[in-house]
Design a protein around this motif. Structure first.
Motif, short mmCIF file in Angstrom:
data_model
loop_
_atom_site.label_atom_id
_atom_site.label_comp_id
_atom_site.label_asym_id
_atom_site.label_seq_id
_atom_site.Cartn_x
_atom_site.Cartn_y
_atom_site.Cartn_z
N ASP A 80 -4.25 14.84 7.17
CA ASP A 80 -4.36 13.58 7.90
C ASP A 80 -5.73 12.94 7.69
O ASP A 80 -5.83 11.73 7.50
N ASP A 81 -6.78 13.76 7.72
CA ASP A 81 -8.15 13.21 7.61
C ASP A 81 -8.32 12.42 6.32
O ASP A 81 -8.88 11.32 6.33
N LEU A 82 -7.82 13.00 5.21
CA LEU A 82 -7.96 12.30 3.92
C LEU A 82 -7.19 10.99 3.93
O LEU A 82 -7.67 9.96 3.47
N LEU A 83 -5.96 11.05 4.45
CA LEU A 83 -5.12 9.85 4.45
C LEU A 83 -5.73 8.74 5.31
O LEU A 83 -5.71 7.57 4.93
N ILE A 84 -6.29 9.13 6.44
CA ILE A 84 -6.87 8.14 7.35
C ILE A 84 -8.09 7.49 6.70
O ILE A 84 -8.29 6.28 6.76
N GLU A 85 -8.86 8.33 6.00
CA GLU A 85 -10.04 7.82 5.28
C GLU A 85 -9.59 6.80 4.21
O GLU A 85 -10.17 5.73 4.07
N ILE A 86 -8.54 7.15 3.49
CA ILE A 86 -8.03 6.25 2.44
C ILE A 86 -7.60 4.92 3.06
O ILE A 86 -7.95 3.83 2.59
N PRO A 96 2.46 5.62 8.12
CA PRO A 96 2.07 6.98 8.48
C PRO A 96 3.22 7.97 8.28
O PRO A 96 4.38 7.59 8.28
N ARG A 97 2.85 9.25 8.15
CA ARG A 97 3.85 10.30 7.96
C ARG A 97 3.73 11.39 9.02
O ARG A 97 4.51 12.35 8.98
N THR A 98 2.76 11.28 9.91
CA THR A 98 2.63 12.23 11.02
C THR A 98 2.27 11.42 12.27
O THR A 98 1.79 10.28 12.15
N LEU A 99 2.47 12.05 13.42
CA LEU A 99 2.15 11.37 14.68
C LEU A 99 0.66 11.04 14.74
O LEU A 99 0.27 9.94 15.17
N ASN A 100 -0.15 11.97 14.27
CA ASN A 100 -1.59 11.74 14.26
C ASN A 100 -1.94 10.52 13.40
O ASN A 100 -2.73 9.67 13.80
N GLN A 101 -1.33 10.42 12.23
CA GLN A 101 -1.57 9.26 11.35
C GLN A 101 -1.15 7.97 12.05
O GLN A 101 -1.83 6.94 11.96
N VAL A 145 0.85 -1.19 0.00
CA VAL A 145 0.00 0.00 0.00
C VAL A 145 0.89 1.24 0.00
O VAL A 145 1.54 1.55 1.00
N SER A 146 0.95 1.92 -1.15
CA SER A 146 1.71 3.16 -1.24
C SER A 146 0.74 4.32 -1.28
O SER A 146 -0.01 4.47 -2.25
N THR A 147 0.73 5.14 -0.22
CA THR A 147 -0.21 6.26 -0.23
C THR A 147 0.16 7.26 -1.33
O THR A 147 -0.71 7.88 -1.92
N GLY A 148 1.46 7.38 -1.62
CA GLY A 148 1.88 8.26 -2.73
C GLY A 148 1.27 7.79 -4.05
O GLY A 148 0.70 8.58 -4.80
N ASP A 149 1.34 6.48 -4.31
CA ASP A 149 0.77 5.93 -5.57
C ASP A 149 -0.75 6.12 -5.60
O ASP A 149 -1.32 6.45 -6.64
N ILE A 150 -1.40 5.88 -4.46
CA ILE A 150 -2.87 6.03 -4.42
C ILE A 150 -3.24 7.48 -4.75
O ILE A 150 -4.11 7.74 -5.58
N LYS A 180 -8.42 17.90 -5.24
CA LYS A 180 -8.17 18.51 -3.94
C LYS A 180 -6.69 18.45 -3.55
O LYS A 180 -6.15 19.37 -2.96
N VAL A 181 -6.02 17.33 -3.87
CA VAL A 181 -4.66 17.13 -3.35
C VAL A 181 -3.55 17.51 -4.35
O VAL A 181 -2.38 17.60 -3.96
N LYS A 182 -3.91 17.77 -5.60
CA LYS A 182 -2.91 18.01 -6.65
C LYS A 182 -1.90 19.11 -6.26
O LYS A 182 -0.69 18.89 -6.23
N ALA A 183 -2.43 20.29 -5.92
CA ALA A 183 -1.55 21.42 -5.63
C ALA A 183 -0.69 21.15 -4.40
O ALA A 183 0.49 21.52 -4.36
N VAL A 184 -1.28 20.48 -3.41
CA VAL A 184 -0.55 20.18 -2.17
C VAL A 184 0.65 19.30 -2.50
O VAL A 184 1.78 19.57 -2.07
N MET A 185 0.42 18.26 -3.29
CA MET A 185 1.50 17.33 -3.63
C MET A 185 2.58 18.00 -4.48
O MET A 185 3.76 17.76 -4.30
#
Ligand code: B4P
Length: 189
Positions: A62-68, A88-93, A30-35, A49-54
Protein backbone atom coordinates in the motif's frame (compact mmCIF):
# COMPACT_ATOMS: atom_id res chain seq x y z
CA UNK A 1 -13.11 17.57 -11.29
CA UNK A 2 -14.61 14.16 -12.15
CA UNK A 3 -12.80 11.43 -10.22
CA UNK A 4 -13.91 8.09 -11.62
CA UNK A 5 -12.82 4.71 -10.29
CA UNK A 6 -13.15 1.80 -12.68
CA UNK A 7 -13.52 -1.23 -10.47
CA UNK A 8 -13.60 -4.99 -10.99
CA UNK A 9 -11.68 -8.25 -10.76
CA UNK A 10 -8.54 -8.94 -12.84
CA UNK A 11 -9.48 -9.30 -16.48
CA UNK A 12 -12.84 -7.54 -16.13
CA UNK A 13 -11.80 -5.05 -18.80
CA UNK A 14 -10.90 -2.07 -16.62
CA UNK A 15 -7.85 -1.20 -18.72
CA UNK A 16 -9.71 -1.69 -22.00
CA UNK A 17 -12.58 0.61 -20.99
CA UNK A 18 -10.48 3.16 -19.07
CA UNK A 19 -8.57 4.09 -22.23
CA UNK A 20 -11.81 4.72 -24.13
CA UNK A 21 -13.42 6.71 -21.31
CA UNK A 22 -10.34 8.90 -20.84
CA UNK A 23 -10.26 9.60 -24.57
CA UNK A 24 -13.97 10.45 -24.78
CA UNK A 25 -14.04 12.83 -21.82
CA UNK A 26 -10.49 14.18 -22.09
CA UNK A 27 -9.58 12.82 -18.65
CA UNK A 28 -6.29 11.45 -17.39
CA UNK A 29 -6.12 7.63 -17.39
CA UNK A 30 -4.11 6.28 -14.47
CA UNK A 31 -3.42 2.55 -14.52
CA UNK A 32 -1.36 1.49 -11.52
CA UNK A 33 -0.69 -1.84 -13.28
CA UNK A 34 0.79 0.00 -16.29
CA UNK A 35 2.83 2.32 -14.05
CA UNK A 36 4.29 -0.64 -12.16
CA UNK A 37 4.97 -2.64 -15.34
CA UNK A 38 6.83 0.35 -16.82
CA UNK A 39 9.01 0.53 -13.69
CA UNK A 40 9.74 -3.21 -13.97
CA UNK A 41 10.67 -3.03 -17.64
CA UNK A 42 12.94 -0.01 -17.11
CA UNK A 43 14.66 -1.81 -14.22
CA UNK A 44 14.27 1.12 -11.80
CA UNK A 45 14.84 0.52 -8.06
CA UNK A 46 11.05 0.54 -7.61
CA UNK A 47 10.65 -1.91 -10.51
CA UNK A 48 13.22 -4.30 -9.01
CA UNK A 49 11.36 -4.17 -5.72
CA UNK A 50 7.92 -5.03 -7.16
CA UNK A 51 8.84 -7.46 -9.97
CA UNK A 52 8.62 -10.70 -7.97
CA UNK A 53 5.47 -9.57 -6.16
CA UNK A 54 3.67 -8.87 -9.43
CA UNK A 55 4.84 -12.08 -11.08
CA UNK A 56 3.24 -14.15 -8.32
CA UNK A 57 -0.03 -12.20 -8.47
CA UNK A 58 0.31 -10.65 -5.01
CA UNK A 59 -0.56 -7.04 -4.37
CA UNK A 60 2.27 -4.50 -4.20
CA UNK A 61 2.50 -2.74 -0.81
CA UNK A 62 0.00 0.00 0.00
CA UNK A 63 2.77 2.45 0.92
CA UNK A 64 4.34 2.25 -2.54
CA UNK A 65 1.01 2.60 -4.31
CA UNK A 66 -0.01 5.59 -2.21
CA UNK A 67 3.32 7.26 -2.92
CA UNK A 68 2.83 6.68 -6.65
CA UNK A 69 -0.68 8.14 -6.58
CA UNK A 70 0.42 11.22 -4.59
CA UNK A 71 2.91 12.04 -7.31
CA UNK A 72 0.32 11.44 -10.04
CA UNK A 73 -2.02 13.99 -8.42
CA UNK A 74 0.73 16.52 -7.75
CA UNK A 75 1.95 16.31 -11.36
CA UNK A 76 -1.50 16.56 -12.98
CA UNK A 77 -3.09 19.55 -11.31
CA UNK A 78 -4.43 20.90 -14.60
CA UNK A 79 -6.60 17.92 -15.65
CA UNK A 80 -10.38 18.05 -15.31
CA UNK A 81 -10.89 14.39 -14.55
CA UNK A 82 -9.17 11.13 -13.62
CA UNK A 83 -10.02 7.56 -14.59
CA UNK A 84 -8.44 5.39 -11.94
CA UNK A 85 -7.89 1.86 -13.24
CA UNK A 86 -6.65 -0.73 -10.73
CA UNK A 87 -6.52 1.67 -7.78
CA UNK A 88 -7.62 1.47 -5.01
CA UNK A 89 -7.31 -2.27 -4.43
CA UNK A 90 -7.38 -2.39 -0.61
CA UNK A 91 -9.41 -0.65 2.06
CA UNK A 92 -6.31 1.18 3.22
CA UNK A 93 -5.67 2.47 -0.32
CA UNK A 94 -9.31 3.63 -0.56
CA UNK A 95 -9.09 5.53 2.72
CA UNK A 96 -5.76 7.09 1.76
CA UNK A 97 -7.21 8.10 -1.61
CA UNK A 98 -10.09 9.87 0.15
CA UNK A 99 -7.63 11.75 2.38
CA UNK A 100 -5.43 12.66 -0.58
CA UNK A 101 -8.38 14.00 -2.58
CA UNK A 102 -9.80 15.86 0.41
CA UNK A 103 -6.47 17.69 0.79
CA UNK A 104 -7.14 19.18 -2.65
CA UNK A 105 -10.83 19.83 -1.97
CA UNK A 106 -11.83 16.81 -4.08
CA UNK A 107 -13.58 13.46 -3.60
CA UNK A 108 -14.35 10.28 -5.56
CA UNK A 109 -17.23 11.14 -7.88
CA UNK A 110 -18.29 7.69 -9.07
CA UNK A 111 -17.23 4.04 -8.85
CA UNK A 112 -18.21 1.97 -11.89
CA UNK A 113 -17.73 -1.75 -11.43
CA UNK A 114 -17.50 -4.25 -14.28
CA UNK A 115 -19.27 -7.44 -13.37
CA UNK A 116 -17.81 -10.54 -15.07
CA UNK A 117 -18.05 -14.20 -13.97
CA UNK A 118 -14.93 -16.08 -13.01
CA UNK A 119 -14.92 -18.56 -15.93
CA UNK A 120 -14.93 -15.66 -18.38
CA UNK A 121 -12.18 -13.83 -16.45
CA UNK A 122 -9.85 -16.84 -16.57
CA UNK A 123 -10.62 -17.37 -20.27
CA UNK A 124 -9.75 -13.73 -21.10
CA UNK A 125 -6.52 -13.71 -19.11
CA UNK A 126 -5.30 -17.00 -20.59
CA UNK A 127 -6.10 -15.59 -23.99
CA UNK A 128 -4.10 -12.44 -23.21
CA UNK A 129 -1.20 -14.68 -22.08
CA UNK A 130 -1.08 -16.10 -25.60
CA UNK A 131 -1.32 -12.69 -27.26
CA UNK A 132 0.91 -10.58 -24.99
CA UNK A 133 2.83 -13.05 -22.84
CA UNK A 134 2.29 -11.19 -19.59
CA UNK A 135 4.13 -13.05 -16.82
CA UNK A 136 1.15 -12.84 -14.43
CA UNK A 137 -1.32 -14.41 -16.88
CA UNK A 138 -0.47 -18.08 -16.18
CA UNK A 139 -3.23 -20.28 -14.74
CA UNK A 140 -1.66 -20.54 -11.30
CA UNK A 141 -0.95 -16.81 -10.99
CA UNK A 142 -4.44 -15.90 -12.28
CA UNK A 143 -5.91 -18.06 -9.49
CA UNK A 144 -3.83 -16.17 -6.94
CA UNK A 145 -4.84 -12.79 -8.40
CA UNK A 146 -8.49 -13.79 -8.03
CA UNK A 147 -7.87 -14.87 -4.42
CA UNK A 148 -6.23 -11.48 -3.74
CA UNK A 149 -9.21 -9.76 -5.33
CA UNK A 150 -11.74 -11.62 -3.17
CA UNK A 151 -9.72 -11.13 -0.03
CA UNK A 152 -8.46 -7.54 -0.33
CA UNK A 153 -10.37 -5.71 -3.06
CA UNK A 154 -13.97 -6.99 -2.98
CA UNK A 155 -14.63 -5.46 0.49
CA UNK A 156 -14.36 -2.05 -1.21
CA UNK A 157 -17.77 -2.64 -2.78
CA UNK A 158 -19.41 -2.15 0.61
CA UNK A 159 -17.19 0.85 1.35
CA UNK A 160 -18.38 2.66 -1.78
CA UNK A 161 -21.98 1.41 -1.54
CA UNK A 162 -22.21 3.08 1.85
CA UNK A 163 -21.15 6.34 0.22
CA UNK A 164 -23.83 5.88 -2.48
CA UNK A 165 -21.37 6.25 -5.33
CA UNK A 166 -21.15 2.60 -6.46
CA UNK A 167 -22.78 1.30 -9.66
CA UNK A 168 -22.36 -2.05 -11.46
CA UNK A 169 -22.36 -2.59 -15.20
CA UNK A 170 -22.48 -6.05 -16.76
CA UNK A 171 -19.02 -6.51 -18.27
CA UNK A 172 -19.69 -9.36 -20.74
CA UNK A 173 -20.54 -8.52 -24.33
CA UNK A 174 -18.99 -6.33 -26.99
CA UNK A 175 -16.43 -3.76 -25.86
CA UNK A 176 -18.46 -0.97 -27.51
CA UNK A 177 -21.76 -2.00 -25.86
CA UNK A 178 -20.12 -2.08 -22.44
CA UNK A 179 -18.48 1.28 -23.17
CA UNK A 180 -21.85 2.83 -24.08
CA UNK A 181 -23.35 1.63 -20.80
CA UNK A 182 -20.44 3.10 -18.85
CA UNK A 183 -20.79 6.41 -20.70
CA UNK A 184 -24.52 6.59 -19.87
CA UNK A 185 -23.77 6.05 -16.19
CA UNK A 186 -21.13 8.79 -16.24
CA UNK A 187 -23.39 11.19 -18.12
CA UNK A 188 -26.24 10.53 -15.69
CA UNK A 189 -24.06 11.46 -12.74
P1 B4P B 1 -3.58 -4.68 -13.59
O1 B4P B 1 -2.71 -4.22 -14.68
O2 B4P B 1 -4.53 -3.70 -13.00
O3 B4P B 1 -4.30 -5.96 -14.20
P2 B4P B 1 -5.77 -6.53 -14.49
O4 B4P B 1 -6.60 -6.38 -13.26
O5 B4P B 1 -5.53 -7.89 -14.98
O6 B4P B 1 -6.37 -5.75 -15.70
P3 B4P B 1 -7.81 -5.33 -16.27
O7 B4P B 1 -9.01 -5.63 -15.45
O8 B4P B 1 -7.53 -3.90 -16.55
O9 B4P B 1 -8.03 -6.16 -17.58
P4 B4P B 1 -7.96 -5.73 -19.12
O10 B4P B 1 -8.78 -4.55 -19.47
O11 B4P B 1 -6.51 -5.67 -19.45
O12 B4P B 1 -2.69 -5.26 -12.36
C1 B4P B 1 -1.60 -6.14 -12.51
C2 B4P B 1 -0.82 -6.32 -11.19
O13 B4P B 1 -0.25 -5.05 -10.75
C3 B4P B 1 -1.61 -6.78 -9.96
O14 B4P B 1 -1.78 -8.19 -9.92
C4 B4P B 1 -0.70 -6.24 -8.80
O15 B4P B 1 0.40 -7.08 -8.54
C5 B4P B 1 -0.19 -4.93 -9.31
N1 B4P B 1 -1.04 -3.77 -8.91
C6 B4P B 1 -1.69 -2.92 -9.76
N2 B4P B 1 -2.38 -2.00 -9.06
C7 B4P B 1 -2.17 -2.27 -7.73
C8 B4P B 1 -2.64 -1.68 -6.52
N3 B4P B 1 -3.46 -0.62 -6.53
N4 B4P B 1 -2.24 -2.21 -5.33
C9 B4P B 1 -1.39 -3.24 -5.30
N5 B4P B 1 -0.91 -3.86 -6.42
C10 B4P B 1 -1.30 -3.39 -7.63
O16 B4P B 1 -8.67 -6.94 -19.80
C11 B4P B 1 -8.17 -8.26 -19.71
C12 B4P B 1 -8.31 -8.97 -21.04
O17 B4P B 1 -9.68 -9.09 -21.42
C13 B4P B 1 -7.61 -8.25 -22.20
O18 B4P B 1 -6.92 -9.19 -22.97
C14 B4P B 1 -8.76 -7.61 -22.98
O19 B4P B 1 -8.46 -7.52 -24.36
C15 B4P B 1 -9.90 -8.58 -22.74
N6 B4P B 1 -11.21 -7.95 -22.76
C16 B4P B 1 -11.53 -6.74 -22.23
N7 B4P B 1 -12.86 -6.48 -22.41
C17 B4P B 1 -13.38 -7.59 -23.04
C18 B4P B 1 -14.70 -7.95 -23.49
N8 B4P B 1 -15.76 -7.14 -23.33
N9 B4P B 1 -14.86 -9.16 -24.08
C19 B4P B 1 -13.81 -9.99 -24.26
N10 B4P B 1 -12.54 -9.70 -23.86
C20 B4P B 1 -12.33 -8.51 -23.25
Amino acid sequence: MFNLILFGPPGAGKGTQAVKIAEKFGWKHVSTGDILRAEVSSGTPLGLKVKAVMETGQLVSDDLLIEIMESVFVNNKDVNGFVLDGFPRTLNQAQELDLMLAKHGESVTLVLALEVDETELVKRLLNRAQEQGRKDDTEEVIKNRLVQYHHHTKPLIEYYQEKNIYTEVYGVGSIDDIFNQLVSQISAD
